[in-house]
Each structure stands twice: as C-alpha cells, then as structure tokens.
Design an enzyme around this catalytic site. Sequence first.
Site, mmCIF file in Angstrom:
data_model
loop_
_atom_site.group_PDB
_atom_site.id
_atom_site.type_symbol
_atom_site.label_atom_id
_atom_site.label_comp_id
_atom_site.label_asym_id
_atom_site.label_seq_id
_atom_site.Cartn_x
_atom_site.Cartn_y
_atom_site.Cartn_z
ATOM 1 N N LYS A 120 0.661 -1.303 -0.029
ATOM 2 C CA LYS A 120 -0.110 0.099 0.138
ATOM 3 C C LYS A 120 0.850 1.248 -0.086
ATOM 4 C CE LYS A 120 -4.363 1.099 0.301
ATOM 5 N NZ LYS A 120 -5.363 0.327 -0.340
HETATM 6 P P1 NAD Z 1 -12.947 7.726 -2.705
HETATM 7 O O1 NAD Z 1 -11.977 9.016 -2.591
HETATM 8 O O2 NAD Z 1 -13.419 7.470 -3.940
HETATM 9 O O3 NAD Z 1 -14.371 8.333 -1.625
HETATM 10 C C1 NAD Z 1 -13.915 8.389 -0.405
HETATM 11 C C2 NAD Z 1 -15.355 8.800 0.315
HETATM 12 O O4 NAD Z 1 -15.104 8.835 1.718
HETATM 13 C C3 NAD Z 1 -15.749 10.116 -0.187
HETATM 14 O O5 NAD Z 1 -17.369 9.973 -0.290
HETATM 15 C C4 NAD Z 1 -15.551 11.006 0.993
HETATM 16 O O6 NAD Z 1 -16.377 12.021 1.166
HETATM 17 C C5 NAD Z 1 -15.838 10.096 2.227
HETATM 18 N N1 NAD Z 1 -14.999 10.571 3.226
HETATM 19 C C6 NAD Z 1 -13.722 11.072 3.308
HETATM 20 N N2 NAD Z 1 -13.683 11.596 4.666
HETATM 21 C C7 NAD Z 1 -14.851 11.455 5.375
HETATM 22 C C8 NAD Z 1 -15.093 11.470 6.739
HETATM 23 N N3 NAD Z 1 -14.115 12.238 7.651
HETATM 24 N N4 NAD Z 1 -16.492 11.442 7.090
HETATM 25 C C9 NAD Z 1 -17.012 10.831 5.996
HETATM 26 N N5 NAD Z 1 -16.925 10.682 4.960
HETATM 27 C C10 NAD Z 1 -15.577 10.934 4.536
HETATM 28 O O7 NAD Z 1 -12.259 6.411 -2.034
HETATM 29 P P2 NAD Z 1 -12.813 5.012 -2.272
HETATM 30 O O8 NAD Z 1 -11.700 4.670 -3.484
HETATM 31 O O9 NAD Z 1 -14.378 5.072 -2.475
HETATM 32 O O10 NAD Z 1 -12.196 4.167 -1.119
HETATM 33 C C11 NAD Z 1 -13.076 4.142 0.235
HETATM 34 C C12 NAD Z 1 -12.673 3.320 0.937
HETATM 35 O O11 NAD Z 1 -12.551 1.910 0.191
HETATM 36 C C13 NAD Z 1 -11.104 3.229 1.330
HETATM 37 O O12 NAD Z 1 -11.017 2.542 2.794
HETATM 38 C C14 NAD Z 1 -10.304 2.249 0.495
HETATM 39 O O13 NAD Z 1 -8.941 1.736 1.028
HETATM 40 C C15 NAD Z 1 -11.272 1.319 0.031
HETATM 41 N N6 NAD Z 1 -10.983 0.450 -0.822
HETATM 42 C C16 NAD Z 1 -11.209 1.366 -2.081
HETATM 43 C C17 NAD Z 1 -11.244 0.374 -3.190
HETATM 44 C C18 NAD Z 1 -10.980 0.939 -4.902
HETATM 45 O O14 NAD Z 1 -11.139 0.119 -5.883
HETATM 46 N N7 NAD Z 1 -11.322 2.241 -4.980
HETATM 47 C C19 NAD Z 1 -10.784 -0.985 -3.221
HETATM 48 C C20 NAD Z 1 -10.579 -1.675 -1.986
HETATM 49 C C21 NAD Z 1 -10.849 -0.739 -0.931
#
Ligand code: NAD
Length: 434
Positions: A120
């Site tokens: 990561k």
């Molecule tokens: P993203 O940046 O697209 O979205 C993040 C979301 O979290 C946004 O809606 C943002 O407003 C919200 N957020 C941020 N800070 C916040 C807070 N303090 N309170 C409430 N909401 C808050 O990110 P993503 O890619 O959707 O990733 C989200 C999670 O999923 C992370 O833990 C990431 O590691 C995990 N993840 C992502 C993927 C992927 O393919 N993108 C795959 C596996 C896991």
Amino acid sequence: MAENLNGVLHELGFRYDPNDLYQQTINAVLHAAELLELPHHLQLILAQPKNEIMVHFPVRMDDNTYRLFKGYRVQHNNILGPYKGGMRYHQTVNLDDIKSLSVLMTMKCSLMRLPLGGAKGGVQVDPRRHSSDELMRLTRRFTTALGTNIGPNHDIPAPDMGTNAQTMAWMADTYMNFAEPNARTTGQAVVTGKPPEFGGCLGRDKATGQGLVYVLDEILPELGLSLKGLTMSLIGYGNVGSWTARLLAERGAILRAVMDHTGAIREDAGINASALATYVEKTGGVAGYPQATPIGIDDCYSTPVDLFIPAALEQMVDENRARMINCKVLAEGANAPTTPAAERILLERGVAVLPAILCNAGGVTVSYFEWKQNRQAETWDAETVDAQLKKHVFAAAQRVKLAAHRFECDMRTAAYVAALENVGRVYRLRGIFP
Ligand code: NAD
C-alpha cells in the site's frame, strides 16, 4: 478476538496501544494465525512488512511556489507474487495506517487466491485542494521518487482513496518514460485501474462495489435476507460507496441514508443512488442534495436499516457508533472501518460483520485481471470480467464460510484463517531462504 497485545508483537518490542490501527490489524491476523497453528517464525515474518519506503519530493504549484510532499510505499509480503495495492492521496496518510493497509492487501490477495502479494502507498496531501496540473506534477514526481521500487514484475500500484484512473495513467506514463527500453511500450502493467483506452480493464471502476454485491448474494440468504427491498445506509459516497449503492439499488435495495465529508442526508422512501452519484460528481459531496433531508452525523449512523456499509476511512465505526448503529448486517466496503472494540459490541448485538478483505476484494481482483490482460496483450469484454469476478468472489466467500464453521469463529477471523492457510502452504513449499 484477541484483546491484548499478541505475544509476537510483544516479542517484536511493540507497546500496547488499543487505538493503534496497525496493532489492531495485525493482532486480529495473528489471532487467526494462532487458531490455525501457523508456525511461530511465519507469524514473526507476517507481523512486520518486508519494506517500508518513505520519500520526500518537491512539487511546483501553479503560482510557481514549491511544496515538499511525503510519500509512502509499504511492501508487506510477496510470497505469493509481486506486491499489489492502492495508492492513497489524503491529508491523514501516515506510515502506520499504510502499514496496516498493506497487511490487509496480503490477506486479501491470498483469500482471493491471486498470485499477488500485499502493499500500500500514498501521499500526505488533500487532493481537493490542488488543481489537476498540480496533481499531475505531484504524481509524476512521486512515481519518479519511487523509481525501481515499483514495476510490473515487482510492485503494482492501483487507485485508492483520492486517486483514480487519471492518476494511474500519469503514473504509468511516467514509469514508461523512465523504464528500461523494452518496458517503454509494454510497461503499462506497472499500475492497474488505468482508463480502458490506456490498458485499463472494463468494469474496474465499479469492481469493488460489484464484488461487494456478489458477497451479499452469497451471504444474505443464510441470514434470511435478500437484496430486494433491503434497506441500507452508507458512510462514504466515492468510488466504493457510490458504485455499491447504485449496483444494490439496481437489485432492488433501498438507500435510506448517506454521509460523506460534506454532511449527511436521509430519505426513508429511498434516495435515488444514480441521481445522487451525478450530484456528488458535480458538487463534490452529498450535502445539499435536494431530494433528501439533511441530518446530523449520529442520525446517519443510527438510521434503522438492514445493511450498513462503511465505505470511507478507517476506524470510523468505534464503540460509540457501534452502539448507535441499527442494522442486521455491516459490510465493510472500506478497509479497517470497524475497531476491534466496536466489532465486539456489534457481534454481541447480533449484527453480522462481513470483513473488508472479503467485501472489497472485487477491486484487487479486477486489478489482477487488468495486469493479466496487459501482460498477455489481451482485452476482455465486460461479460468475461463480471463472470470471472463472480467466480473468484463466490469461491472466497465459500472459503470464509467454511473456515467460520471449522473454527467456530467470527467472519473476520475466518477470512484471515482462509487467507493464512494459503500463505502458510506456500511458505512451507518454498521454505525460508537460504
Ligand atoms: P474515494 O476517495 O473515491 O471516496 C472516499 C469517500 O469517503 C468520499 O465519499 C468522502 O467524502 C468520504 N469521506 C472522506 N472522509 C470522510 C469523513 N471524515 N467522514 C465521512 N466521509 C468521509 O475513495 P474510495 O476509493 O471509495 O475508497 C473508500 C474506502 O474503500 C477506502 O478505505 C479504500 O481503501 C477502500 N477500498 C477502495 C477500493 C477501490 O477500488 N477504490 C478497493 C478496495 C478498498
């Protein structure tokens, strides 16, 4: 689940801190390792990442001033194959959290039986405060600073929070400009989650959400639930949250409440998940969405639903919120959103907690398909991607259910057991060099 510092961590000199995400993560993994009777030396190896890379690099801002940024790449384990894991751009990025997320990647790839290890990375930056040009220069400098620490046969980044297909296109292009001559045209396999026009895989953007839907297909019937008419709430409406909501809505689920960094909204009759995604795309957040009522953060957590999906940051579901949450199933879209203390409360309250390494593994699985296509100079159609994803997710869900039954444990421990069994087998076969 382990409550105190695991003996292995004690041996490595850790001081017990119940709020430390790395300790929370590795403690839970080591608890599963003990159930499995994984040899002590393997527990020691897995308790620390193999490499922790930290870089500092300057970036020119649009106003011609310079800022220095801090970037990380933590390579946890590569016994199963090249390191694999996302790159996060967020103002809170720090070494311990990145270490935790790298452990989860090792576990996730192993649970899915992908020939990939765990890593990561990220940069401590709030991407919302930078122009596209600044983000491009930052990404190119970060990629250059990492140099040969990444590569299609060594370590393959992907998007995570705050990064997207465009970020991956810049990363791949930078790498290809500096790569050895024969990688200059084929080196795009250095990252996944690229735009489809530039070696990306169809369906990668929705893959994490799609994987979560397939997990629910496999688990909900045993809990006497089905997607049709299922009520849900979400924390986070970015890539994972918004795709999960849209795909579940297509299957008949009703979105009642959503919270993101801008605010929280609720509408019991149902929020239109696609319309909300379009709104968030335009405005940057859910606040002010006209077809729902603004609510407080606690109200969002306590909205009664069948399914609660945290899809934002780590540790958002703490003890207080675990008491507030009013759901039957909590499916972890985000990585490590539930603290161990919160999980104990939820389990005691009879909530089924579905762990991140199963729920959000769709992303890395389709990333693997992309890497495979790049290396074989192939392009799969969307149906093939979906069918392969479904097959992988169903098999992983079966492994978790089987382990939960065999070891009479919660789903998180079962998922780690199913992952560690595979890692343990490969270590036994390969041995420890020399
Ligand atoms: P993203 O940046 O697209 O979205 C993040 C979301 O979290 C946004 O809606 C943002 O407003 C919200 N957020 C941020 N800070 C916040 C807070 N303090 N309170 C409430 N909401 C808050 O990110 P993503 O890619 O959707 O990733 C989200 C999670 O999923 C992370 O833990 C990431 O590691 C995990 N993840 C992502 C993927 C992927 O393919 N993108 C795959 C596996 C896991």
